[in-house]
Design an enzyme around this catalytic site. Structure first.
Site, mmCIF file in Angstrom:
data_model
loop_
_atom_site.group_PDB
_atom_site.id
_atom_site.type_symbol
_atom_site.label_atom_id
_atom_site.label_comp_id
_atom_site.label_asym_id
_atom_site.label_seq_id
_atom_site.Cartn_x
_atom_site.Cartn_y
_atom_site.Cartn_z
ATOM 1 N N HIS A 34 29.876 17.321 -2.565
ATOM 2 C CA HIS A 34 29.466 15.961 -2.099
ATOM 3 C C HIS A 34 29.773 15.729 -0.607
ATOM 4 O O HIS A 34 29.038 15.972 0.214
ATOM 5 C CB HIS A 34 29.480 14.949 -2.969
ATOM 6 C CG HIS A 34 29.122 13.632 -2.260
ATOM 7 N ND1 HIS A 34 27.952 13.202 -1.953
ATOM 8 C CD2 HIS A 34 29.964 12.474 -2.169
ATOM 9 C CE1 HIS A 34 27.770 12.062 -1.447
ATOM 10 N NE2 HIS A 34 29.335 11.613 -1.717
ATOM 11 N N HIS A 60 35.268 10.986 3.150
ATOM 12 C CA HIS A 60 34.960 9.377 2.863
ATOM 13 C C HIS A 60 34.911 8.808 1.692
ATOM 14 O O HIS A 60 34.954 7.691 1.468
ATOM 15 C CB HIS A 60 33.253 9.246 3.257
ATOM 16 C CG HIS A 60 32.236 9.865 2.442
ATOM 17 N ND1 HIS A 60 31.877 11.127 2.332
ATOM 18 C CD2 HIS A 60 31.479 9.079 1.338
ATOM 19 C CE1 HIS A 60 31.035 11.164 1.371
ATOM 20 N NE2 HIS A 60 30.721 10.248 0.736
ATOM 21 N N ASP A 61 35.128 9.669 0.382
ATOM 22 C CA ASP A 61 35.352 9.216 -0.908
ATOM 23 C C ASP A 61 36.653 9.329 -1.332
ATOM 24 O O ASP A 61 37.243 9.066 -2.452
ATOM 25 C CB ASP A 61 34.246 9.986 -1.853
ATOM 26 C CG ASP A 61 33.008 9.183 -1.758
ATOM 27 O OD1 ASP A 61 32.645 8.038 -1.482
ATOM 28 O OD2 ASP A 61 31.901 9.959 -1.864
ATOM 29 N N GLU A 64 38.417 5.733 -2.015
ATOM 30 C CA GLU A 64 37.512 5.171 -2.779
ATOM 31 C C GLU A 64 37.970 5.759 -4.333
ATOM 32 O O GLU A 64 37.817 4.949 -5.416
ATOM 33 C CB GLU A 64 36.141 5.222 -2.679
ATOM 34 C CG GLU A 64 35.496 4.216 -3.242
ATOM 35 C CD GLU A 64 33.906 3.866 -2.840
ATOM 36 O OE1 GLU A 64 33.821 3.588 -1.701
ATOM 37 O OE2 GLU A 64 33.102 4.203 -3.478
ATOM 38 N N ASP A 65 37.916 7.057 -4.480
ATOM 39 C CA ASP A 65 37.782 7.916 -5.604
ATOM 40 C C ASP A 65 38.913 8.552 -6.143
ATOM 41 O O ASP A 65 39.155 9.282 -7.103
ATOM 42 C CB ASP A 65 36.448 8.798 -5.772
ATOM 43 C CG ASP A 65 35.245 8.182 -5.713
ATOM 44 O OD1 ASP A 65 35.212 6.789 -5.858
ATOM 45 O OD2 ASP A 65 34.224 8.531 -5.058
ATOM 46 N N ASP A 121 25.463 9.886 3.441
ATOM 47 C CA ASP A 121 25.695 9.689 2.243
ATOM 48 C C ASP A 121 24.835 9.228 1.123
ATOM 49 O O ASP A 121 24.586 9.863 0.271
ATOM 50 C CB ASP A 121 27.069 8.643 2.036
ATOM 51 C CG ASP A 121 27.721 8.423 0.831
ATOM 52 O OD1 ASP A 121 27.721 9.254 0.119
ATOM 53 O OD2 ASP A 121 28.193 7.281 0.577
HETATM 54 P P1 NDP Z 1 26.940 4.163 -9.978
HETATM 55 O O1 NDP Z 1 27.492 3.491 -8.734
HETATM 56 O O2 NDP Z 1 27.665 4.163 -11.262
HETATM 57 O O3 NDP Z 1 26.587 5.771 -9.680
HETATM 58 C C1 NDP Z 1 25.945 6.158 -8.353
HETATM 59 C C2 NDP Z 1 27.122 6.757 -7.512
HETATM 60 O O4 NDP Z 1 27.789 7.798 -8.193
HETATM 61 C C3 NDP Z 1 26.682 7.234 -6.299
HETATM 62 O O5 NDP Z 1 26.538 6.228 -5.248
HETATM 63 C C4 NDP Z 1 27.466 8.096 -5.836
HETATM 64 O O6 NDP Z 1 28.600 7.727 -5.144
HETATM 65 C C5 NDP Z 1 27.941 8.708 -7.272
HETATM 66 N N1 NDP Z 1 27.639 9.912 -7.762
HETATM 67 C C6 NDP Z 1 28.229 10.791 -8.247
HETATM 68 N N2 NDP Z 1 27.288 11.958 -8.959
HETATM 69 C C7 NDP Z 1 26.034 11.700 -8.535
HETATM 70 C C8 NDP Z 1 24.866 12.411 -8.611
HETATM 71 N N3 NDP Z 1 24.637 13.461 -9.293
HETATM 72 N N4 NDP Z 1 23.575 11.524 -8.092
HETATM 73 C C9 NDP Z 1 23.753 10.423 -7.521
HETATM 74 N N5 NDP Z 1 25.037 9.676 -7.379
HETATM 75 C C10 NDP Z 1 26.070 10.374 -7.839
HETATM 76 O O7 NDP Z 1 25.398 3.837 -10.030
HETATM 77 P P2 NDP Z 1 24.787 2.257 -10.364
HETATM 78 O O8 NDP Z 1 25.835 1.240 -11.029
HETATM 79 O O9 NDP Z 1 24.637 1.775 -8.845
HETATM 80 O O10 NDP Z 1 23.484 2.178 -11.092
HETATM 81 C C11 NDP Z 1 22.239 2.416 -10.234
HETATM 82 C C12 NDP Z 1 21.304 1.095 -10.579
HETATM 83 O O11 NDP Z 1 21.241 1.011 -12.135
HETATM 84 C C13 NDP Z 1 22.288 -0.107 -10.240
HETATM 85 O O12 NDP Z 1 21.485 -0.901 -9.228
HETATM 86 C C14 NDP Z 1 22.454 -1.009 -11.413
HETATM 87 O O13 NDP Z 1 22.021 -2.276 -11.266
HETATM 88 C C15 NDP Z 1 21.735 -0.251 -12.753
HETATM 89 N N6 NDP Z 1 22.389 -0.365 -13.818
HETATM 90 C C16 NDP Z 1 23.725 0.033 -13.842
HETATM 91 C C17 NDP Z 1 24.359 -0.005 -14.938
HETATM 92 C C18 NDP Z 1 25.870 0.292 -14.962
HETATM 93 O O14 NDP Z 1 26.473 0.387 -15.762
HETATM 94 N N7 NDP Z 1 26.363 0.340 -13.635
HETATM 95 C C19 NDP Z 1 23.598 -0.036 -16.298
HETATM 96 C C20 NDP Z 1 22.280 -0.269 -16.131
HETATM 97 C C21 NDP Z 1 21.632 -0.306 -15.009
HETATM 98 P P3 NDP Z 1 29.525 8.501 -4.055
HETATM 99 O O15 NDP Z 1 28.981 8.542 -2.768
HETATM 100 O O16 NDP Z 1 30.704 7.616 -4.123
HETATM 101 O O17 NDP Z 1 29.891 9.625 -4.634
HETATM 102 ZN ZN ZN Z 2 29.876 9.627 -1.194
#
Ligand code: NDP
Ligand code: ZN
Length: 178
Positions: A34, A60-61, A64-65, A121
């Site tokens: 990523h 960048h991560d 955070e991670d 990102d």
């Molecule tokens: P998450 O934040 O849990 O996951 C998305 C983040 O995970 C991305 O921003 C990315 O961040 C990282 N990532 C790792 N693998 C992948 C991949 N294969 N594809 C895309 N991103 C990946 O998601 P959200 O909590 O934002 O969930 C999405 C929406 O669903 C929200 O708007 C929420 O309202 C809703 N929702 C959330 C629930 C929850 O439990 N959180 C439950 C039900 C609905 P990075 O750039 O840091 O890697």
């Molecule tokens: Zn990222």
């Protein structure tokens, strides 16, 4: 300063920090794909060659991670890169929904370099979501993610035409108005 050496040092640092992490896709892709992919979007599609932006994209991560600290980033890569990474790092002590709201609010106030990293990102993550739905994500959750990303990108507009055009293609496919 030797650009190639700096980029490789940064890639190596990030790879060691993310070594035990996987992405959320069903293939459990190594996480380092990523940040490298975000940097690649910037050089290849965004036409960006600014070293600090590329270093910040690679890192960048990390804070955070992983256990990485801003002090560590500053010791290795300097104040400017640390500043950009700081701007794109969520405060993990806050509840998730609060962090997501703050991303929308902070986007418009971010520096030009931080906006570039954020655009790349978001583009990488939305393409990842189109490629494969993470395990356990309902279509509604995926759609909500696209809509939230659209709100963040609204604040990043006017930064890079090529990246914004690519994001718009994705938003149109998912009926996101932004
Ligand atoms: P998450 O934040 O849990 O996951 C998305 C983040 O995970 C991305 O921003 C990315 O961040 C990282 N990532 C790792 N693998 C992948 C991949 N294969 N594809 C895309 N991103 C990946 O998601 P959200 O909590 O934002 O969930 C999405 C929406 O669903 C929200 O708007 C929420 O309202 C809703 N929702 C959330 C629930 C929850 O439990 N959180 C439950 C039900 C609905 P990075 O750039 O840091 O890697
Ligand atoms: Zn990222």
């Amino acid at each position: 300063m030797n650009f190639t050496r700096e980029v490789i040092k940064c890639t190596d640092f990030s790879a060691r920090k993310h070594k035990n992490q996987r992405r959320k896709d069903t293939e459990k892709t190594p996480y380092i794909n990523h940040p490298i992919g975000v940097a690649y979007i910037l050089t290849e599609e965004g036409g960006i060659s600014d070293l600090q932006v590329i270093q910040a994209a690679l890192l960048h991560d990390t804070v955070e991670d992983t256990d990485t600290t801003f002090e560590e980033i500053e010791e290795n890569f300097g104040k400017e890169v640390t500043g950009i990474v700081r701007e794109v790092t969520d405060d993990k002590s806050l509840p998730k929904m609060e962090r997501k709201k703050l991303q929308i609010e902070h986007a418009a106030k971010a520096s030009y370099k931080a906006k570039l990293v954020k655009l790349a990102d978001k583009l990488y993550n939305l393409r990842d979501l189109e490629r494969c739905t993470p395990e356990g994500w309902t279509p509604q959750r995926v759609q909500e993610y696209f809509e939230w990303a659209g709100k963040v990108v609204q604040g990043l507009r006017g930064t890079n035409k090529a990246l914004e055009a690519e994001l718009d293609v994705i938003f149109r496919r998912h009926d996101v108005i932004c």
